[in-house]
Design a protein around this motif. Structure first.
Motif, short mmCIF file in Angstrom:
data_model
loop_
_atom_site.label_atom_id
_atom_site.label_comp_id
_atom_site.label_asym_id
_atom_site.label_seq_id
_atom_site.Cartn_x
_atom_site.Cartn_y
_atom_site.Cartn_z
N TRP A 58 23.14 24.50 28.55
CA TRP A 58 23.15 23.68 29.69
C TRP A 58 22.10 24.20 30.65
CZ3 TRP A 58 24.30 26.10 34.60
CH2 TRP A 58 24.44 24.73 35.65
N VAL A 59 21.42 23.25 31.19
CA VAL A 59 20.50 23.20 31.94
C VAL A 59 20.55 22.20 33.32
CG1 VAL A 59 18.17 22.77 32.64
CG2 VAL A 59 18.59 23.77 30.27
N GLU A 60 20.68 22.83 34.43
CA GLU A 60 20.95 21.88 35.75
C GLU A 60 20.38 20.52 35.56
OE1 GLU A 60 22.82 21.90 39.21
OE2 GLU A 60 22.66 23.73 38.20
N ASP A 61 21.25 19.64 35.80
CA ASP A 61 20.90 18.32 35.69
C ASP A 61 20.52 17.39 34.69
OD1 ASP A 61 21.66 18.18 38.63
OD2 ASP A 61 19.61 18.77 39.39
N MET A 62 21.00 17.92 33.50
CA MET A 62 20.59 17.15 32.14
C MET A 62 21.00 15.79 32.47
SD MET A 62 21.47 20.09 29.48
CE MET A 62 20.83 19.41 28.03
N PRO A 63 20.27 14.84 31.94
CA PRO A 63 20.81 13.51 32.10
C PRO A 63 21.98 13.10 31.06
CG PRO A 63 18.76 13.36 31.03
CD PRO A 63 19.03 14.89 31.41
N GLU A 64 22.10 14.01 30.14
CA GLU A 64 23.25 13.51 29.11
C GLU A 64 24.36 13.78 29.60
OE1 GLU A 64 20.74 15.46 28.67
OE2 GLU A 64 19.49 15.06 27.01
N LEU A 65 24.76 14.57 30.70
CA LEU A 65 26.00 15.00 31.06
C LEU A 65 26.41 14.24 32.45
CD1 LEU A 65 25.70 18.94 30.53
CD2 LEU A 65 27.19 17.37 29.29
N SER A 66 27.66 14.15 32.79
CA SER A 66 28.07 13.74 34.18
C SER A 66 28.04 14.54 35.23
CB SER A 66 29.26 13.07 33.93
OG SER A 66 30.14 14.16 33.84
N ALA A 67 27.90 13.97 36.49
CA ALA A 67 27.91 14.98 37.60
C ALA A 67 29.14 15.86 37.54
CB ALA A 67 27.89 13.87 38.78
N SER A 68 30.24 15.19 37.32
CA SER A 68 31.57 16.24 37.27
C SER A 68 31.29 17.32 35.93
CB SER A 68 32.79 15.32 37.08
OG SER A 68 32.74 14.48 35.82
N ALA A 69 30.77 16.91 34.93
CA ALA A 69 30.46 18.11 34.10
C ALA A 69 29.47 19.09 34.39
CB ALA A 69 30.07 17.41 32.89
N HIS A 70 28.37 18.69 35.41
CA HIS A 70 27.44 19.58 35.86
C HIS A 70 28.24 20.51 36.83
CE1 HIS A 70 23.67 18.65 33.86
NE2 HIS A 70 24.07 17.40 33.99
N ALA A 71 29.11 19.84 37.59
CA ALA A 71 29.87 20.61 38.64
C ALA A 71 30.52 21.56 38.06
CB ALA A 71 30.51 19.79 39.62
N LEU A 72 31.19 21.63 36.84
CA LEU A 72 32.13 22.35 36.12
C LEU A 72 31.16 23.42 35.70
CD1 LEU A 72 34.53 19.86 34.50
CD2 LEU A 72 35.25 21.55 36.41
N PHE A 73 30.09 23.08 35.22
CA PHE A 73 29.16 24.14 34.51
C PHE A 73 28.56 25.06 35.63
CE2 PHE A 73 28.60 21.58 30.65
CZ PHE A 73 28.69 22.30 29.66
N ARG A 74 28.30 24.47 36.77
CA ARG A 74 27.75 25.05 37.90
C ARG A 74 28.87 26.27 38.30
NH1 ARG A 74 24.99 20.38 39.52
NH2 ARG A 74 26.69 19.86 40.52
N ALA A 75 30.06 25.94 38.44
CA ALA A 75 31.09 26.68 38.94
C ALA A 75 31.21 27.75 37.75
CB ALA A 75 32.36 26.02 39.37
N ARG A 76 31.58 27.40 36.46
CA ARG A 76 31.39 28.31 35.43
C ARG A 76 30.31 29.37 35.35
NH1 ARG A 76 31.13 29.14 29.84
NH2 ARG A 76 33.09 30.16 29.11
#
Length: 238
Positions: free
Chosen positions: A178-196
């Motif tokens: 996982w890398v911040e703002d990967m285009p393959e992932l949705s904004a909600s997925a990125h928010a969850l990854f950042r929190a995690r």
């Protein structure tokens, strides 16, 4: 240990080692009490050194009657050791396996999974993982097992016809970091990854596990290497 029930319904139970549980429930309280005694002795000694900070609290502790101070330190240290023992005992994994289902863990937190739902079973670090037919995680439970107990778990699943994978997740080549703002992932997925990511940095295992489950609802399967997160899509999320 294997126990026989009805024909064709034999059950294998792998329970935490009694010796290890004895070590937990006696060793940690005794170690805590020892630390309490050591801190009492150090406080008494440090109170004689003018350059040591916090002289007020140290002298107050030193002024207490020796038996009272020692008893309090032993009780506090032993109590802290009991808390550590309880938390450690929760991490000991019990597994019950048959040809029809498996029960992972014990008590209210136990996970029950059906053989017909499982496509793969393996260890991911200390976690025992079961994948469903869509390759999403059906169950993940943490267990602090030694090499012998891990081998017994593997043998039990194999013996009862489960798809055991000794090499780990059979879909590992599909994982990406996982890398911040990967285009393959949705904004909600990125928010969850950042929190995690923040939970991993805080070493908050419960929060990290809850956020992993939230990502699973987005058909994302997550594994960790230290504080680095790796992900793949379940087949159902394609």
């Amino acid at each position: 240990m294997t126990s026989a029930g009805k024909p064709g319904r034999e059950v294998t139970v792998i329970a935490p080692s009694p010796v290890l549980r004895v070590v937990y429930w006696t060793g940690f309280p005794l170690a805590g009490a020892g630390v309490g005694w050591l801190l009492t002795w150090l406080a008494s000694w440090a109170a004689t050194l003018e350059w040591v900070p916090f002289q007020g609290p140290l002298r107050l502790l030193d002024s207490l009657a020796d038996p009272l101070a020692l008893a309090g330190a032993l009780l506090l240290g032993g109590g802290a050791g009991l808390v550590v023992a309880y938390l450690g005992d929760r991490e000991l994994l019990a597994v019950t396996v048959s040809g029809q289902e498996a029960v992972l863990g014990a008590g209210a937190s136990a996970r029950r999974v059906s053989r017909g739902e499982a496509s793969a079973v393996f260890f991911d670090g200390k976690d025992l993982v079961v994948l469903d037919r869509s390759t999403a995680e059906l169950a993940r439970v943490k267990g602090d097992l030694g090499r012998r107990e891990r081998a017994k778990v593997a043998d039990a699943f194999r013996a009862h016809g489960w798809p055991w994978h000794a090499e780990g997740d059979p879909h590992r080549p599909a994982y990406r970091r996982w890398v911040e703002d990967m285009p393959e992932l949705s904004a909600s997925a990125h928010a969850l990854f950042r929190a995690r990511q923040r939970a991993l940095e805080r070493r908050d295992a419960d929060d990290a596990a809850q956020l992993r489950a939230e990502l699973g609802r987005l058909d994302l399967v997550v594994t960790d290497e230290g504080q680095r997160q790796f992900w793949r899509r379940a087949d159902g999320g394609r």
